[in-house]
Enzyme design. Structure first.
Site, PDB file in Angstrom:
ATOM      1  N   LEU A 148       1.239  -0.875   0.232  1.00 47.59           N
ATOM      2  CA  LEU A 148       0.056   0.039   0.358  1.00 47.59           C
ATOM      3  C   LEU A 148       0.680   1.593   0.150  1.00 47.59           C
ATOM      4  O   LEU A 148       2.354   1.210   0.319  1.00 47.59           O
ATOM      5  CB  LEU A 148      -0.849   0.315   1.164  1.00 47.59           C
ATOM      6  N   ASN A 205      10.611  -2.293  -4.448  1.00 47.62           N
ATOM      7  CA  ASN A 205      10.732  -0.821  -3.866  1.00 47.62           C
ATOM      8  C   ASN A 205      12.099   0.026  -4.864  1.00 47.62           C
ATOM      9  O   ASN A 205      11.707   1.216  -4.976  1.00 47.62           O
ATOM     10  CB  ASN A 205      10.841  -0.628  -2.688  1.00 47.62           C
ATOM     11  N   LEU A 265       7.963   9.009 -13.093  1.00 48.78           N
ATOM     12  CA  LEU A 265       8.123   8.996 -13.838  1.00 48.78           C
ATOM     13  C   LEU A 265       8.109  10.974 -13.668  1.00 48.78           C
ATOM     14  O   LEU A 265       8.378  11.361 -14.504  1.00 48.78           O
ATOM     15  CB  LEU A 265       8.126   9.213 -15.251  1.00 48.78           C
ATOM     16  N   CYS A 291       9.637   3.906   3.593  1.00 44.74           N
ATOM     17  CA  CYS A 291      10.292   2.669   2.738  1.00 44.74           C
ATOM     18  C   CYS A 291      11.540   2.853   2.013  1.00 44.74           C
ATOM     19  O   CYS A 291      12.377   2.670   1.336  1.00 44.74           O
ATOM     20  CB  CYS A 291       8.686   2.416   2.068  1.00 44.74           C
TER      21      CYS A 291
HETATM   22  P1  NAD Z   1       5.189   2.481  11.999  1.00 44.82           P
HETATM   23  O1  NAD Z   1       6.088   2.400  12.276  1.00 44.82           O
HETATM   24  O2  NAD Z   1       4.117   4.042  11.338  1.00 44.82           O
HETATM   25  O3  NAD Z   1       4.458   2.083  12.439  1.00 44.82           O
HETATM   26  C1  NAD Z   1       4.755   0.347  13.688  1.00 44.82           C
HETATM   27  C2  NAD Z   1       4.346   0.452  14.558  1.00 44.82           C
HETATM   28  O4  NAD Z   1       3.905  -0.852  15.447  1.00 44.82           O
HETATM   29  C3  NAD Z   1       4.743   1.675  16.102  1.00 44.82           C
HETATM   30  O5  NAD Z   1       3.408   1.643  16.224  1.00 44.82           O
HETATM   31  C4  NAD Z   1       5.181   0.442  17.257  1.00 44.82           C
HETATM   32  O6  NAD Z   1       5.196   1.570  18.633  1.00 44.82           O
HETATM   33  C5  NAD Z   1       5.094  -0.711  17.044  1.00 44.82           C
HETATM   34  N1  NAD Z   1       5.030  -1.354  17.673  1.00 44.82           N
HETATM   35  C6  NAD Z   1       6.815  -1.795  17.938  1.00 44.82           C
HETATM   36  N2  NAD Z   1       7.159  -2.889  18.494  1.00 44.82           N
HETATM   37  C7  NAD Z   1       5.874  -3.486  18.634  1.00 44.82           C
HETATM   38  C8  NAD Z   1       5.714  -4.430  19.612  1.00 44.82           C
HETATM   39  N3  NAD Z   1       6.439  -5.855  20.034  1.00 44.82           N
HETATM   40  N4  NAD Z   1       4.422  -4.761  19.952  1.00 44.82           N
HETATM   41  C9  NAD Z   1       3.230  -4.032  19.703  1.00 44.82           C
HETATM   42  N5  NAD Z   1       3.751  -3.067  19.069  1.00 44.82           N
HETATM   43  C10 NAD Z   1       4.609  -2.156  18.651  1.00 44.82           C
HETATM   44  O7  NAD Z   1       5.686   1.736  10.205  1.00 44.82           O
HETATM   45  P2  NAD Z   1       5.020   1.956   9.536  1.00 44.82           P
HETATM   46  O8  NAD Z   1       5.612   2.894   8.403  1.00 44.82           O
HETATM   47  O9  NAD Z   1       3.184   1.132   9.837  1.00 44.82           O
HETATM   48  O10 NAD Z   1       6.078   0.333   8.288  1.00 44.82           O
HETATM   49  C11 NAD Z   1       5.428  -1.070   9.127  1.00 44.82           C
HETATM   50  C12 NAD Z   1       6.619  -1.736   8.499  1.00 44.82           C
HETATM   51  O11 NAD Z   1       5.552  -2.365   7.231  1.00 44.82           O
HETATM   52  C13 NAD Z   1       7.324  -2.535   7.787  1.00 44.82           C
HETATM   53  O12 NAD Z   1       7.975  -2.758   7.742  1.00 44.82           O
HETATM   54  C14 NAD Z   1       7.244  -0.749   6.277  1.00 44.82           C
HETATM   55  O13 NAD Z   1       8.151  -1.252   5.708  1.00 44.82           O
HETATM   56  C15 NAD Z   1       6.263  -1.708   5.780  1.00 44.82           C
HETATM   57  N6  NAD Z   1       5.262  -0.994   4.767  1.00 44.82           N
HETATM   58  C16 NAD Z   1       5.297   0.695   5.299  1.00 44.82           C
HETATM   59  C17 NAD Z   1       4.679   1.417   4.148  1.00 44.82           C
HETATM   60  C18 NAD Z   1       4.235   2.401   4.516  1.00 44.82           C
HETATM   61  O14 NAD Z   1       4.229   3.028   3.486  1.00 44.82           O
HETATM   62  N7  NAD Z   1       4.520   2.839   5.811  1.00 44.82           N
HETATM   63  C19 NAD Z   1       4.286   0.739   3.194  1.00 44.82           C
HETATM   64  C20 NAD Z   1       4.785  -0.909   2.813  1.00 44.82           C
HETATM   65  C21 NAD Z   1       4.708  -1.557   4.068  1.00 44.82           C
END
Ligand code: NAD
Length: 439
Positions: free
Chosen positions: A152, A210, A252, A262
């Site tokens: 997403l 990515n 582009l 990311c």
């Molecule tokens: P984020 O930092 O917004 O959220 C992560 C959450 O996890 C935080 O609220 C944190 O408090 C919580 N957390 C950490 N350890 C925890 C635990 N042990 N128990 C409970 N909660 C815990 O991160 P995000 O942007 O949502 O990204 C999450 C993952 O998804 C990453 O690996 C990222 O690369 C991937 N991702 C992100 C996107 C994006 O657009 N943000 C898109 C695709 C994939």
């Protein structure tokens, strides 16, 4: 299906709310009690279009709950998704898997045999194997670990989740495949393609996707530099190549370099994986360098548009988030730009429709305005950094009248150079000929 979602950030909260909307029973867990208290009071921790009403309606239907109590959330779940952060580790750029492994250790003592543990976080190849090992070492009877990377985009996250280009599932065992098919069944009815593959392949697919998008952006940015040198217009070049189906029009758009939570970290993590495997990835390595250099060069670009010297100049900045429709400031190009402007002696007044709060955490010495007009008032130059819709239709005559210096640096090529010049502005776009835009 009963689902536990660990991590309620940009990915976990959207995924959890969408799964609940599909009809599943979802418990979202976060260790940040402030986030959970807020969510239980109906306050979203992030700004994402449509999220608040989606969360609210599913909470009201009793399908979506929020808790800090991980054991309670995972105990009865058929699938536990891990959606915690995997930031770049300081120093080497490897994905920091501390949050992932901590969550796995926490759930290991609690999950029922046969529960499928699914990584939705972006994790390097082999992380699923590590998770499996931790679970076995902790004595989990039947271990089933799958990879289901998320694609997403922030700002369009709900639509992307509900109408994905594809769903990737990496799972060797039948049970994991069955559970994930059941969870995503509503999307199959809409004919979303699903790729079922090996876990390591699924993990790598996310990084490859990515990295490829990052390459595309850096490619057009370098072509933009060439356009400036040879008096061509990158907007038309991008259109001319993008209409070729083999290339595609997306990603582009020449600009100030990619940022966000990311691409920067995932390209670095891919390079770490490649180093560990002893395989060189020259294209991605160069892309990272091109992008770092580009972000660092933006302050000079503004300085050049203003005759070189920024000391004592007041610069208005429009847009701070790394892209429109989000409040996410992680690795935003605005950060290096603004720091560069301040280092060169400028005063910066900035406005972003939603990211001010996040921006205040990462920017020092910046004045924040409440509107584009306020930022433009008495500024020596106005710089468009994030292409929010509300910056696409500014009244350029009024902007020109309120600016002290009549310089518009359009790092997103939002404006027609001729129109800007008609309004009396010295226009500087990206890759739009030798003079910043065709006369
Ligand atoms: P984020 O930092 O917004 O959220 C992560 C959450 O996890 C935080 O609220 C944190 O408090 C919580 N957390 C950490 N350890 C925890 C635990 N042990 N128990 C409970 N909660 C815990 O991160 P995000 O942007 O949502 O990204 C999450 C993952 O998804 C990453 O690996 C990222 O690369 C991937 N991702 C992100 C996107 C994006 O657009 N943000 C898109 C695709 C994939």
């Amino acid at each position: 299906m009963r689902i536990a979602m660990i991590g309620t950030g940009y990915v976990g909260l959207v995924s959890g709310a969408c799964f609940a909307d599909f009809g599943h029973q979802v418990a979202c867990v976060d260790k940040d009690a402030g986030k959970i208290d807020g969510l239980n009071a109906g306050v979203m921790p992030i700004w994402e279009p449509g999220l608040e009403s989606l969360v609210k309606s599913n909470v009201e239907r009793g399908r979506l709950t929020f808790t800090t109590d991980l054991p309670a959330a995972v105990r009865d779940a058929e699938a536990v998704f891990i959606a915690v952060g995997t930031p770049a580790r300081r120093g080497d750029g490897h994905a920091d898997l501390t949050y992932v492994f901590d969550a796995v250790r926490e759930l290991a003592g609690v999950i029922a045999p046969g529960t499928v543990v699914v990584t939705k976080s972006t994790v390097p190849v082999g992380t699923g194997d590590e998770i499996e090992k931790i679970l076995r070492d902790e004595g989990v009877a039947e271990v089933s670990v799958a990879s289901n990377p998320e694609f997403l985009r922030e700002g369009a996250a709900i639509a992307d989740f509900k109408h994905p280009d594809r769903i990737v599932v990496g799972a060797a065992d039948d049970r994991a495949q069955y559970i994930l098919r059941e969870i995503y069944r509503p999307l199959f009815l809409n004919r979303a393609p699903i790729l079922i593959t090996g876990r390591r392949t699924a993990e790598l697919t996310k990084y490859a996707a990515n990295a490829f998008l990052a390459v595309k952006i850096s490619f057009i940015n370098e072509i933009a530099d060439l356009c400036e040198a040879v008096d061509a217009d990158v907007q038309d070049v991008a259109r001319g190549i993008g209409l070729d189906n083999r290339i595609g029009a997306k990603f582009l758009h020449a600009g100030p370099g990619y940022g966000g939570s990311c691409f920067p970290k995932d390209t670095l993590a891919l390079l770490q994986t490649a180093d560990q495997a002893g395989v060189e990835q020259r294209i991605v390595r160069t892309t990272v360098q091109v992008n770092d250099d580009r972000k660092a060069a933006m302050a000079d670009r503004v300085a050049q548009a203003m005759g070189g010297d920024l000391s004592g100049k007041r610069i208005g900045v429009l847009g701070l988030a790394f892209k429109p429709n989000t409040d996410d400031m992680r690795e935003a190009p605005s950060i290096s730009l603004i720091n560069g402007l301040i280092e060169r002696g400028a005063d910066v007044c900035a406005f972003d429709p939603v990211a001010r709060h996040q921006a205040e955490q990462v920017l020092d010495g910046v004045e924040f305005g409440a509107s584009a007009e306020e930022v433009a008032k008495d500024a020596d130059a106005l710089v468009i950094v994030t292409e929010w819709d509300e910056f696409r239709a500014l009244d350029l005559d009024r902007i020109a009248a309120s600016l002290r210096g009549k310089v518009l640096v359009d790092l997103r090529n939002v404006y027609d150079p001729a129109e800007a010049r008609e309004a009396g502005l010295a226009y500087h776009g990206i890759g739009r000929g030798r003079t910043g835009g065709p006369a």
